[in-house]
Write a protein that holds these residues in place. Sequence first.
Motif, PDB file in Angstrom:
ATOM      1  N   GLY A 126       0.822  -1.206   0.000  1.00 21.38           N
ATOM      2  CA  GLY A 126       0.000   0.000   0.000  1.00 21.38           C
ATOM      3  C   GLY A 126       0.856   1.255   0.000  1.00 21.38           C
ATOM      4  O   GLY A 126       0.348   2.369   0.074  1.00 21.38           O
ATOM      5  N   TRP A 127       2.154   1.063  -0.052  1.00 20.32           N
ATOM      6  CA  TRP A 127       3.086   2.193  -0.077  1.00 20.32           C
ATOM      7  C   TRP A 127       4.306   1.749  -0.852  1.00 20.32           C
ATOM      8  O   TRP A 127       4.592   0.551  -0.930  1.00 20.32           O
ATOM      9  CB  TRP A 127       3.460   2.628   1.342  1.00 20.32           C
ATOM     10  CG  TRP A 127       4.238   3.898   1.387  1.00 20.32           C
ATOM     11  CD1 TRP A 127       5.537   4.079   1.764  1.00 20.32           C
ATOM     12  CD2 TRP A 127       3.747   5.192   1.017  1.00 20.32           C
ATOM     13  NE1 TRP A 127       5.887   5.392   1.656  1.00 20.32           N
ATOM     14  CE2 TRP A 127       4.806   6.099   1.199  1.00 20.32           C
ATOM     15  CE3 TRP A 127       2.516   5.662   0.550  1.00 20.32           C
ATOM     16  CZ2 TRP A 127       4.680   7.465   0.924  1.00 20.32           C
ATOM     17  CZ3 TRP A 127       2.390   7.019   0.275  1.00 20.32           C
ATOM     18  CH2 TRP A 127       3.458   7.908   0.478  1.00 20.32           C
ATOM     19  N   LYS A 209     -11.728  -3.623   2.011  1.00 21.53           N
ATOM     20  CA  LYS A 209     -11.809  -2.454   2.900  1.00 21.53           C
ATOM     21  C   LYS A 209     -10.425  -1.856   3.153  1.00 21.53           C
ATOM     22  O   LYS A 209     -10.263  -0.654   3.254  1.00 21.53           O
ATOM     23  CB  LYS A 209     -12.450  -2.853   4.238  1.00 21.53           C
ATOM     24  CG  LYS A 209     -13.962  -2.808   4.176  1.00 21.53           C
ATOM     25  CD  LYS A 209     -14.585  -2.639   5.559  1.00 21.53           C
ATOM     26  CE  LYS A 209     -16.093  -2.746   5.438  1.00 21.53           C
ATOM     27  NZ  LYS A 209     -16.621  -4.037   5.933  1.00 21.53           N
ATOM     28  N   GLU A 212      -9.184   0.019  -0.122  1.00 24.22           N
ATOM     29  CA  GLU A 212     -10.044   1.110  -0.594  1.00 24.22           C
ATOM     30  C   GLU A 212      -9.377   2.487  -0.458  1.00 24.22           C
ATOM     31  O   GLU A 212      -9.322   3.248  -1.428  1.00 24.22           O
ATOM     32  CB  GLU A 212     -11.366   1.074   0.183  1.00 24.22           C
ATOM     33  CG  GLU A 212     -12.520   1.728  -0.538  1.00 24.22           C
ATOM     34  CD  GLU A 212     -13.802   1.589   0.271  1.00 24.22           C
ATOM     35  OE1 GLU A 212     -14.477   2.614   0.417  1.00 24.22           O
ATOM     36  OE2 GLU A 212     -14.092   0.488   0.781  1.00 24.22           O
ATOM     37  N   PRO A 213      -8.840   2.813   0.746  1.00 23.50           N
ATOM     38  CA  PRO A 213      -8.201   4.134   0.869  1.00 23.50           C
ATOM     39  C   PRO A 213      -6.986   4.301  -0.037  1.00 23.50           C
ATOM     40  O   PRO A 213      -6.663   5.423  -0.435  1.00 23.50           O
ATOM     41  CB  PRO A 213      -7.785   4.208   2.338  1.00 23.50           C
ATOM     42  CG  PRO A 213      -8.070   2.894   2.946  1.00 23.50           C
ATOM     43  CD  PRO A 213      -8.870   2.075   1.998  1.00 23.50           C
ATOM     44  N   VAL A 214      -6.316   3.198  -0.362  1.00 25.13           N
ATOM     45  CA  VAL A 214      -5.141   3.289  -1.252  1.00 25.13           C
ATOM     46  C   VAL A 214      -5.594   3.726  -2.648  1.00 25.13           C
ATOM     47  O   VAL A 214      -5.016   4.625  -3.257  1.00 25.13           O
ATOM     48  CB  VAL A 214      -4.385   1.944  -1.323  1.00 25.13           C
ATOM     49  CG1 VAL A 214      -3.171   2.062  -2.239  1.00 25.13           C
ATOM     50  CG2 VAL A 214      -3.960   1.493   0.069  1.00 25.13           C
ATOM     51  N   TYR A 215      -6.657   3.083  -3.154  1.00 24.97           N
ATOM     52  CA  TYR A 215      -7.189   3.465  -4.466  1.00 24.97           C
ATOM     53  C   TYR A 215      -7.609   4.938  -4.474  1.00 24.97           C
ATOM     54  O   TYR A 215      -7.334   5.675  -5.405  1.00 24.97           O
ATOM     55  CB  TYR A 215      -8.389   2.587  -4.836  1.00 24.97           C
ATOM     56  CG  TYR A 215      -8.019   1.212  -5.339  1.00 24.97           C
ATOM     57  CD1 TYR A 215      -7.409   1.050  -6.583  1.00 24.97           C
ATOM     58  CD2 TYR A 215      -8.278   0.073  -4.587  1.00 24.97           C
ATOM     59  CE1 TYR A 215      -7.064  -0.210  -7.061  1.00 24.97           C
ATOM     60  CE2 TYR A 215      -7.944  -1.198  -5.053  1.00 24.97           C
ATOM     61  CZ  TYR A 215      -7.344  -1.337  -6.288  1.00 24.97           C
ATOM     62  OH  TYR A 215      -7.005  -2.576  -6.748  1.00 24.97           O
ATOM     63  N   LYS A 216      -8.283   5.350  -3.409  1.00 25.26           N
ATOM     64  CA  LYS A 216      -8.760   6.740  -3.327  1.00 25.26           C
ATOM     65  C   LYS A 216      -7.584   7.711  -3.323  1.00 25.26           C
ATOM     66  O   LYS A 216      -7.604   8.738  -3.986  1.00 25.26           O
ATOM     67  CB  LYS A 216      -9.606   6.932  -2.059  1.00 25.26           C
ATOM     68  CG  LYS A 216     -11.035   6.477  -2.266  1.00 25.26           C
ATOM     69  CD  LYS A 216     -11.919   6.895  -1.101  1.00 25.26           C
ATOM     70  CE  LYS A 216     -13.329   6.393  -1.318  1.00 25.26           C
ATOM     71  NZ  LYS A 216     -14.040   6.215  -0.049  1.00 25.26           N
ATOM     72  N   TRP A 217      -6.556   7.351  -2.561  1.00 22.39           N
ATOM     73  CA  TRP A 217      -5.390   8.230  -2.459  1.00 22.39           C
ATOM     74  C   TRP A 217      -4.682   8.344  -3.796  1.00 22.39           C
ATOM     75  O   TRP A 217      -4.281   9.433  -4.211  1.00 22.39           O
ATOM     76  CB  TRP A 217      -4.447   7.681  -1.378  1.00 22.39           C
ATOM     77  CG  TRP A 217      -3.244   8.532  -1.191  1.00 22.39           C
ATOM     78  CD1 TRP A 217      -3.164   9.710  -0.508  1.00 22.39           C
ATOM     79  CD2 TRP A 217      -1.955   8.294  -1.734  1.00 22.39           C
ATOM     80  NE1 TRP A 217      -1.894  10.221  -0.585  1.00 22.39           N
ATOM     81  CE2 TRP A 217      -1.134   9.371  -1.338  1.00 22.39           C
ATOM     82  CE3 TRP A 217      -1.393   7.286  -2.523  1.00 22.39           C
ATOM     83  CZ2 TRP A 217       0.214   9.456  -1.688  1.00 22.39           C
ATOM     84  CZ3 TRP A 217      -0.066   7.366  -2.874  1.00 22.39           C
ATOM     85  CH2 TRP A 217       0.732   8.446  -2.467  1.00 22.39           C
ATOM     86  N   SER A 220      -6.347  10.648  -6.088  1.00 22.28           N
ATOM     87  CA  SER A 220      -6.133  12.058  -5.732  1.00 22.28           C
ATOM     88  C   SER A 220      -4.799  12.586  -6.246  1.00 22.28           C
ATOM     89  O   SER A 220      -4.558  13.787  -6.259  1.00 22.28           O
ATOM     90  CB  SER A 220      -6.205  12.234  -4.202  1.00 22.28           C
ATOM     91  OG  SER A 220      -5.010  11.761  -3.607  1.00 22.28           O
TER      92      SER A 220
END
Length: 222
Positions: A126-127, A209, A212-217, A220
């Motif tokens: 994720g990073w 779940k 999800e925030p990784v895709y959103k980030w 952006s």
Amino acid sequence: MSEVTSIKKRKKKFSEEPDFVEKKSYRPKNVKETGLAFIGHEINEEGNAMNQLLHYDQLYTIRHGWNSKFFKGLIDGKIWGTKCPKCGDTFVPIRTHCWNLDCDLEKTEWIEMPLSATVHTWTIAGWSGRSSLKRLPIVLVYAVIGDSKVAIANELHGIDPWDVEFGMPLKIVFKSKNERIGAVTDFHFEPADEWKPSPINKEKERIQKLVEPVYKWVESLK
Ligand SMILES: [Zn+2]
């Protein structure tokens, strides 16, 4: 009284310097090798913490020696492994000598491996380093190529991260010929053509779940 003898014979070099006939350079223009240099430092007020600034943008030569065939093979779109002639164990990543104690460090032989593998284990990144941020999340697998006794790490493309399964069949996909440079990044894994992901379950939902925030980030970033 002990006898002191001087060693006259120096250890013989185990092989002659190869005669390199093919040389390729893909160094970007205007890159200068400045060598290893300390270019400054910083010290805190109490004088008990110090950082040194080291410039190390210099040219390294990685000598592959006996392992060269593997890296040359990547340029040719092939995966070479090694095989012990005594016990038959095969290795990718390659081993130049067998690991079985009974084989007494037997020198292995080259063997061309199939372009298929299975997932031994995997994780989702994720990073990453700056150059790969826009490709996140990245699925990293340790995969067993053919009947290798060891697993090799690489990226798994063409799959949703939550669909990866232990033991799933993979194919090896090479970059196009003019993009290959003889590094493991010349290829990646993809699910085998016949493979279908299993239906959604609790574990898959949990992973969805998490990523999800990784895709959103990443969205952006654009
Ligand atoms: Zn062996």
